[in-house]
Design a protein around this motif. Sequence first.
Motif, PDB file in Angstrom:
ATOM      1  N   LEU A 136       0.837  -1.196   0.000  1.00  0.00           N
ATOM      2  CA  LEU A 136       0.000   0.000   0.000  1.00  0.00           C
ATOM      3  C   LEU A 136       0.875   1.250   0.000  1.00  0.00           C
ATOM      4  O   LEU A 136       0.600   2.215  -0.722  1.00  0.00           O
ATOM      5  CB  LEU A 136      -0.912  -0.002   1.227  1.00  0.00           C
ATOM      6  CG  LEU A 136      -1.771   1.250   1.431  1.00  0.00           C
ATOM      7  CD1 LEU A 136      -2.739   1.421   0.280  1.00  0.00           C
ATOM      8  CD2 LEU A 136      -2.527   1.160   2.747  1.00  0.00           C
ATOM      9  N   GLY A 137       1.927   1.243   0.805  1.00  0.00           N
ATOM     10  CA  GLY A 137       2.814   2.400   0.867  1.00  0.00           C
ATOM     11  C   GLY A 137       3.521   2.647  -0.452  1.00  0.00           C
ATOM     12  O   GLY A 137       3.651   3.791  -0.896  1.00  0.00           O
ATOM     13  N   ILE A 138       3.989   1.586  -1.108  1.00  0.00           N
ATOM     14  CA  ILE A 138       4.665   1.731  -2.392  1.00  0.00           C
ATOM     15  C   ILE A 138       3.726   2.318  -3.433  1.00  0.00           C
ATOM     16  O   ILE A 138       4.083   3.240  -4.173  1.00  0.00           O
ATOM     17  CB  ILE A 138       5.203   0.371  -2.866  1.00  0.00           C
ATOM     18  CG1 ILE A 138       6.305  -0.112  -1.919  1.00  0.00           C
ATOM     19  CG2 ILE A 138       5.742   0.470  -4.293  1.00  0.00           C
ATOM     20  CD1 ILE A 138       6.664  -1.572  -2.108  1.00  0.00           C
ATOM     21  N   LEU A 139       2.501   1.791  -3.489  1.00  0.00           N
ATOM     22  CA  LEU A 139       1.535   2.285  -4.469  1.00  0.00           C
ATOM     23  C   LEU A 139       1.185   3.743  -4.222  1.00  0.00           C
ATOM     24  O   LEU A 139       1.147   4.560  -5.149  1.00  0.00           O
ATOM     25  CB  LEU A 139       0.272   1.421  -4.425  1.00  0.00           C
ATOM     26  CG  LEU A 139       0.404   0.000  -4.980  1.00  0.00           C
ATOM     27  CD1 LEU A 139      -0.877  -0.787  -4.733  1.00  0.00           C
ATOM     28  CD2 LEU A 139       0.726   0.040  -6.472  1.00  0.00           C
ATOM     29  N   SER A 140       0.924   4.088  -2.964  1.00  0.00           N
ATOM     30  CA  SER A 140       0.508   5.458  -2.661  1.00  0.00           C
ATOM     31  C   SER A 140       1.642   6.448  -2.905  1.00  0.00           C
ATOM     32  O   SER A 140       1.426   7.525  -3.450  1.00  0.00           O
ATOM     33  CB  SER A 140       0.007   5.555  -1.219  1.00  0.00           C
ATOM     34  OG  SER A 140       1.037   5.268  -0.305  1.00  0.00           O
ATOM     35  N   TYR A 141       2.872   6.092  -2.522  1.00  0.00           N
ATOM     36  CA  TYR A 141       4.001   6.989  -2.734  1.00  0.00           C
ATOM     37  C   TYR A 141       4.324   7.136  -4.211  1.00  0.00           C
ATOM     38  O   TYR A 141       4.616   8.235  -4.695  1.00  0.00           O
ATOM     39  CB  TYR A 141       5.224   6.493  -1.962  1.00  0.00           C
ATOM     40  CG  TYR A 141       5.353   7.148  -0.619  1.00  0.00           C
ATOM     41  CD1 TYR A 141       6.333   8.101  -0.386  1.00  0.00           C
ATOM     42  CD2 TYR A 141       4.482   6.838   0.412  1.00  0.00           C
ATOM     43  CE1 TYR A 141       6.436   8.721   0.843  1.00  0.00           C
ATOM     44  CE2 TYR A 141       4.580   7.443   1.641  1.00  0.00           C
ATOM     45  CZ  TYR A 141       5.564   8.388   1.856  1.00  0.00           C
ATOM     46  OH  TYR A 141       5.650   9.009   3.067  1.00  0.00           O
ATOM     47  N   GLY A 142       4.302   6.015  -4.946  1.00  0.00           N
ATOM     48  CA  GLY A 142       4.593   6.097  -6.361  1.00  0.00           C
ATOM     49  C   GLY A 142       3.553   6.894  -7.117  1.00  0.00           C
ATOM     50  O   GLY A 142       3.884   7.724  -7.978  1.00  0.00           O
ATOM     51  N   VAL A 170      12.279  -9.084  -2.625  1.00  0.00           N
ATOM     52  CA  VAL A 170      11.393  -7.982  -2.260  1.00  0.00           C
ATOM     53  C   VAL A 170      11.870  -6.687  -2.895  1.00  0.00           C
ATOM     54  O   VAL A 170      11.067  -5.911  -3.434  1.00  0.00           O
ATOM     55  CB  VAL A 170      11.314  -7.847  -0.720  1.00  0.00           C
ATOM     56  CG1 VAL A 170      10.705  -6.516  -0.323  1.00  0.00           C
ATOM     57  CG2 VAL A 170      10.497  -8.992  -0.136  1.00  0.00           C
ATOM     58  N   THR A 171      13.170  -6.425  -2.846  1.00  0.00           N
ATOM     59  CA  THR A 171      13.701  -5.184  -3.416  1.00  0.00           C
ATOM     60  C   THR A 171      13.439  -5.117  -4.911  1.00  0.00           C
ATOM     61  O   THR A 171      13.018  -4.076  -5.440  1.00  0.00           O
ATOM     62  CB  THR A 171      15.210  -5.083  -3.146  1.00  0.00           C
ATOM     63  OG1 THR A 171      15.440  -5.084  -1.734  1.00  0.00           O
ATOM     64  CG2 THR A 171      15.771  -3.785  -3.732  1.00  0.00           C
ATOM     65  N   LEU A 172      13.673  -6.209  -5.626  1.00  0.00           N
ATOM     66  CA  LEU A 172      13.473  -6.227  -7.075  1.00  0.00           C
ATOM     67  C   LEU A 172      11.999  -6.096  -7.440  1.00  0.00           C
ATOM     68  O   LEU A 172      11.617  -5.225  -8.234  1.00  0.00           O
ATOM     69  CB  LEU A 172      14.052  -7.515  -7.657  1.00  0.00           C
ATOM     70  CG  LEU A 172      13.833  -7.731  -9.165  1.00  0.00           C
ATOM     71  CD1 LEU A 172      14.511  -6.631  -9.956  1.00  0.00           C
ATOM     72  CD2 LEU A 172      14.357  -9.099  -9.596  1.00  0.00           C
ATOM     73  N   SER A 173      11.161  -6.954  -6.880  1.00  0.00           N
ATOM     74  CA  SER A 173       9.739  -6.961  -7.262  1.00  0.00           C
ATOM     75  C   SER A 173       9.030  -5.683  -6.824  1.00  0.00           C
ATOM     76  O   SER A 173       8.222  -5.129  -7.573  1.00  0.00           O
ATOM     77  CB  SER A 173       9.043  -8.190  -6.673  1.00  0.00           C
ATOM     78  OG  SER A 173       9.128  -8.203  -5.259  1.00  0.00           O
ATOM     79  N   TYR A 174       9.325  -5.207  -5.626  1.00  0.00           N
ATOM     80  CA  TYR A 174       8.677  -3.988  -5.143  1.00  0.00           C
ATOM     81  C   TYR A 174       9.161  -2.755  -5.884  1.00  0.00           C
ATOM     82  O   TYR A 174       8.414  -1.781  -6.046  1.00  0.00           O
ATOM     83  CB  TYR A 174       8.904  -3.834  -3.642  1.00  0.00           C
ATOM     84  CG  TYR A 174       8.034  -4.729  -2.782  1.00  0.00           C
ATOM     85  CD1 TYR A 174       7.255  -5.733  -3.346  1.00  0.00           C
ATOM     86  CD2 TYR A 174       7.999  -4.587  -1.394  1.00  0.00           C
ATOM     87  CE1 TYR A 174       6.466  -6.551  -2.560  1.00  0.00           C
ATOM     88  CE2 TYR A 174       7.203  -5.397  -0.598  1.00  0.00           C
ATOM     89  CZ  TYR A 174       6.447  -6.381  -1.183  1.00  0.00           C
ATOM     90  OH  TYR A 174       5.659  -7.187  -0.397  1.00  0.00           O
ATOM     91  N   SER A 175      10.420  -2.746  -6.333  1.00  0.00           N
ATOM     92  CA  SER A 175      10.921  -1.616  -7.119  1.00  0.00           C
ATOM     93  C   SER A 175      10.191  -1.526  -8.457  1.00  0.00           C
ATOM     94  O   SER A 175       9.891  -0.428  -8.936  1.00  0.00           O
ATOM     95  CB  SER A 175      12.421  -1.748  -7.339  1.00  0.00           C
ATOM     96  OG  SER A 175      13.129  -1.621  -6.126  1.00  0.00           O
ATOM     97  N   VAL A 176       9.924  -2.685  -9.067  1.00  0.00           N
ATOM     98  CA  VAL A 176       9.142  -2.696 -10.309  1.00  0.00           C
ATOM     99  C   VAL A 176       7.749  -2.142 -10.049  1.00  0.00           C
ATOM    100  O   VAL A 176       7.217  -1.338 -10.838  1.00  0.00           O
ATOM    101  CB  VAL A 176       9.058  -4.123 -10.881  1.00  0.00           C
ATOM    102  CG1 VAL A 176       8.094  -4.182 -12.058  1.00  0.00           C
ATOM    103  CG2 VAL A 176      10.442  -4.594 -11.314  1.00  0.00           C
ATOM    104  N   LEU A 177       7.149  -2.539  -8.926  1.00  0.00           N
ATOM    105  CA  LEU A 177       5.834  -2.027  -8.566  1.00  0.00           C
ATOM    106  C   LEU A 177       5.885  -0.520  -8.365  1.00  0.00           C
ATOM    107  O   LEU A 177       4.993   0.210  -8.822  1.00  0.00           O
ATOM    108  CB  LEU A 177       5.344  -2.715  -7.282  1.00  0.00           C
ATOM    109  CG  LEU A 177       3.980  -2.284  -6.746  1.00  0.00           C
ATOM    110  CD1 LEU A 177       2.880  -2.628  -7.740  1.00  0.00           C
ATOM    111  CD2 LEU A 177       3.709  -2.948  -5.398  1.00  0.00           C
ATOM    112  N   GLY A 178       6.920  -0.029  -7.672  1.00  0.00           N
ATOM    113  CA  GLY A 178       7.066   1.409  -7.455  1.00  0.00           C
ATOM    114  C   GLY A 178       7.247   2.163  -8.758  1.00  0.00           C
ATOM    115  O   GLY A 178       6.723   3.266  -8.925  1.00  0.00           O
TER     116      GLY A 178
END
Length: 212
Positions: A26-32, A162-170
């Motif tokens: 949720l934080g990644i989506l909202s910040y991005g 987590v770093t790789l997949s979440y960075s793509v999401l961001g």
Amino acid sequence: MPPIELLPYFLFAMLVISLTPGPDILGILSYGMARGRQAGIGFAIGVGLGTLFHTLLAVIGLSAVVATSPWAFRFIVYAGASYLIYLGTRAIVTRSGEEGVTWEKTVPRQGFREACLRGFLCNALNPKVGLFFLAFLPQFIEADRPAWSQLIVLGVIFWLWVTLSYSVLGYYSGLIGGWLRGRPSTGQWIDRVTGALFVGLGLHLIFTGNKS
């Protein structure tokens, strides 16, 4: 190295767990979406560092201390919940038109380092993540080998994924945010909705923490 035969099970469980919706995603989506690709990627990398932090805690046994100390557990619960509520409240009260600025200026593109720090705090201040790592990682090690080295290997694998997949999401959430920044009213509602979710997650953390 942990047992090779257990790695496929670990990787599958890691994939399912990391993609389960929660405060980090949720934080990644909202910040991005609200502050651009750089902030989304920064928040994602911060979350990854938070998982590495919890791995180190599990290795040295501090998570076990927290699990057996109600006062220590509650303190970290309240700290993490307060931070989520603070972020959510800020997002809710943000309005366009104040002091002659637009939504884009009220919620500016955020620097990578600041977003990374916030992502780290969002993950590191959640004691249930530490308790989860303490319960999850030992399932994939062998007792007749040094536990600390196996835990570190598993934790590093989890951190890299987590770093790789979440960075793509961001990154892609930032692309969506580029479209939304041209529509100030839409951006305000996104901030209010995500802010309310952050507040709700903080309150949930407090109440469930009290029962632990």
